[in-house]
Enzyme design. Structure first.
Site, PDB file in Angstrom:
ATOM      1  CG  ASN A   7     -15.445  -4.424  35.144  1.00 42.13           C
ATOM      2  OD1 ASN A   7     -14.669  -3.318  35.943  1.00 42.13           O
ATOM      3  ND2 ASN A   7     -15.302  -3.768  33.936  1.00 42.13           N
ATOM      4  CE  LYS A   9     -18.042  -1.730  32.620  1.00 40.90           C
ATOM      5  NZ  LYS A   9     -18.553  -0.919  31.171  1.00 40.90           N
ATOM      6  CG  HIS A  97     -12.926  -3.348  30.651  1.00 41.36           C
ATOM      7  ND1 HIS A  97     -12.655  -2.547  29.943  1.00 41.36           N
ATOM      8  CD2 HIS A  97     -13.379  -4.175  30.367  1.00 41.36           C
ATOM      9  CE1 HIS A  97     -13.727  -2.324  30.196  1.00 41.36           C
ATOM     10  NE2 HIS A  97     -14.581  -3.517  30.235  1.00 41.36           N
ATOM     11  CD  GLU A  99     -14.869   1.518  30.301  1.00 41.44           C
ATOM     12  OE1 GLU A  99     -15.041   0.572  31.815  1.00 41.44           O
ATOM     13  OE2 GLU A  99     -16.081   0.815  29.477  1.00 41.44           O
ATOM     14  CD  GLU A 167     -15.390  -6.594  28.225  1.00 40.22           C
ATOM     15  OE1 GLU A 167     -16.704  -6.976  28.476  1.00 40.22           O
ATOM     16  OE2 GLU A 167     -15.015  -6.149  27.821  1.00 40.22           O
ATOM     17  N   GLY A 173     -21.362  -1.247  27.590  1.00 43.78           N
ATOM     18  CA  GLY A 173     -21.355   0.402  27.861  1.00 43.78           C
ATOM     19  C   GLY A 173     -22.810   1.027  27.023  1.00 43.78           C
ATOM     20  CB  SER A 212     -24.894  -3.988  25.972  1.00 47.66           C
ATOM     21  OG  SER A 212     -24.212  -2.292  25.756  1.00 47.66           O
ATOM     22  N   GLY A 234     -22.639  -2.602  33.788  1.00 50.45           N
ATOM     23  CA  GLY A 234     -23.847  -1.821  33.997  1.00 50.45           C
ATOM     24  C   GLY A 234     -24.431  -2.897  35.031  1.00 50.45           C
TER      25      GLY A 234
HETATM   26  C1  PEP Z   1     -17.474  -3.978  30.504  1.00 51.15           C
HETATM   27  O1  PEP Z   1     -17.090  -3.310  31.397  1.00 51.15           O
HETATM   28  O2  PEP Z   1     -16.681  -5.507  29.718  1.00 51.15           O
HETATM   29  C2  PEP Z   1     -19.068  -4.266  30.052  1.00 51.15           C
HETATM   30  C3  PEP Z   1     -19.475  -5.184  29.596  1.00 51.15           C
HETATM   31  O3  PEP Z   1     -20.109  -3.550  30.559  1.00 51.15           O
HETATM   32  P1  PEP Z   1     -21.645  -3.794  29.899  1.00 51.15           P
HETATM   33  O4  PEP Z   1     -21.931  -4.882  30.144  1.00 51.15           O
HETATM   34  O5  PEP Z   1     -22.130  -2.361  30.606  1.00 51.15           O
HETATM   35  O6  PEP Z   1     -21.792  -3.018  28.210  1.00 51.15           O
END
Ligand code: PEP
Length: 249
Positions: A7, A9, A97, A99, A167, A173, A212, A234
């Site tokens: 992803n 983002k 998600h 966010e 998640e 993040g 992460s 990320g």
């Molecule tokens: C995500 O955006 O779904 C995610 C898991 O981000 P990150 O890997 O950066 O924590």
């Protein structure tokens, strides 16, 4: 088969999208022994450049959108329909998600309609669920996961076109990730709920972990029982990190 879904983002540029697609495609073409599905979800404006590249090279790399509207078409300025994503070459779409839930106040009832719209357009829908830090500290993780699943999985949803991503919001993040035991417990709970809501079809739904994930922890996470893949934020922006995660599968 495990899923490794990136992803992006709101990151990248046209050049970056082209270069990263090239690097990932070349990696997949040279590593056909790994039985995992790699998917990238770039921002909407970069879907055409990515899709053109992948189609021209007959690539195994899959393409997805990061969100879709619950509506089919019409006066919904700024929204993108699932049919448009499909038309643009996507096979997958992420919905729910954290966010989107946090910054766009998306509720389970809206996410449910997005799942229906995505599946109706032929997309495989990746539904994200997860608890916040406060909910976790209050011992409510399993209750929150159950509420989100019950609210999002309404009648008519096709279990064959559904993937669930666990998640934990506090792990996205932040560099923090859930322990192996936390992940195994949450995934077992999600599987039980999916079976109770969707019947036998619920049993076969892939459950991914996200939060992460990076090259250094991917092997441990991907080898935990009940983990059918990872959703990566990320670390999906760097070809070497993302391909190392894929190799861990
Ligand atoms: C995500 O955006 O779904 C995610 C898991 O981000 P990150 O890997 O950066 O924590």
């Amino acid at each position: 088969m495990k899923y490794i879904i990136g992803n992006w983002k709101m990151n990248g540029s046209k050049d970056m999208a082209w270069k990263l697609s090239l690097d990932l495609h070349q990696f997949l073409a040279a590593n056909t022994n790994v039985q995992a599905k790699m998917v990238i979800c770039p921002p909407f404006p970069y879907l055409p450049v990515t899709h053109d590249f992948l189609a021209r090279h007959d690539s195994k790399l899959g393409l997805g959108g990061q969100d879709c509207s619950d509506k089919e078409s019409g006066a919904f300025t700024g929204d993108i329909s699932a049919t448009m994503l499909h038309d643009a070459g996507c096979e997958y779409v992420i919905v729910g998600h954290s966010e989107r839930r946090q910054y766009h106040q998306e509720a389970d009832s809206l996410i449910a309609q997005k799942i229906v719209a995505g599946q109706k357009s032929g997309l495989n829908v990746v539904l994200c669920i997860g608890e916040t830090k406060d909910q976790r500290e209050a011992g409510k993780t399993m209750a929150i996961l159950s509420t989100q699943l019950k609210g999002c999985l309404i009648a008519g949803i096709d279990s064959k076109k559904l993937i669930v991503a666990y998640e934990p919001v506090w792990a996205i993040g932040t560099g923090l990730n859930a322990t192996g035991d936390d992940i195994v417990t949450a995934h077992a709970h999600i599987k039980k709920e999916l079976t109770s809501i969707l019947g036998q079809g619920g049993q076969a739904i892939a459950i991914l972990y996200g939060g992460s994930v990076k090259a250094s922890n991917a092997k441990e996470i991907l080898s935990a029982p009940g983990v059918d893949g990872v959703l990566v934020g990320g670390a999906s922006l760097k070809a070497d990190e993302f391909t190392a995660i894929y190799q861990a599968a």
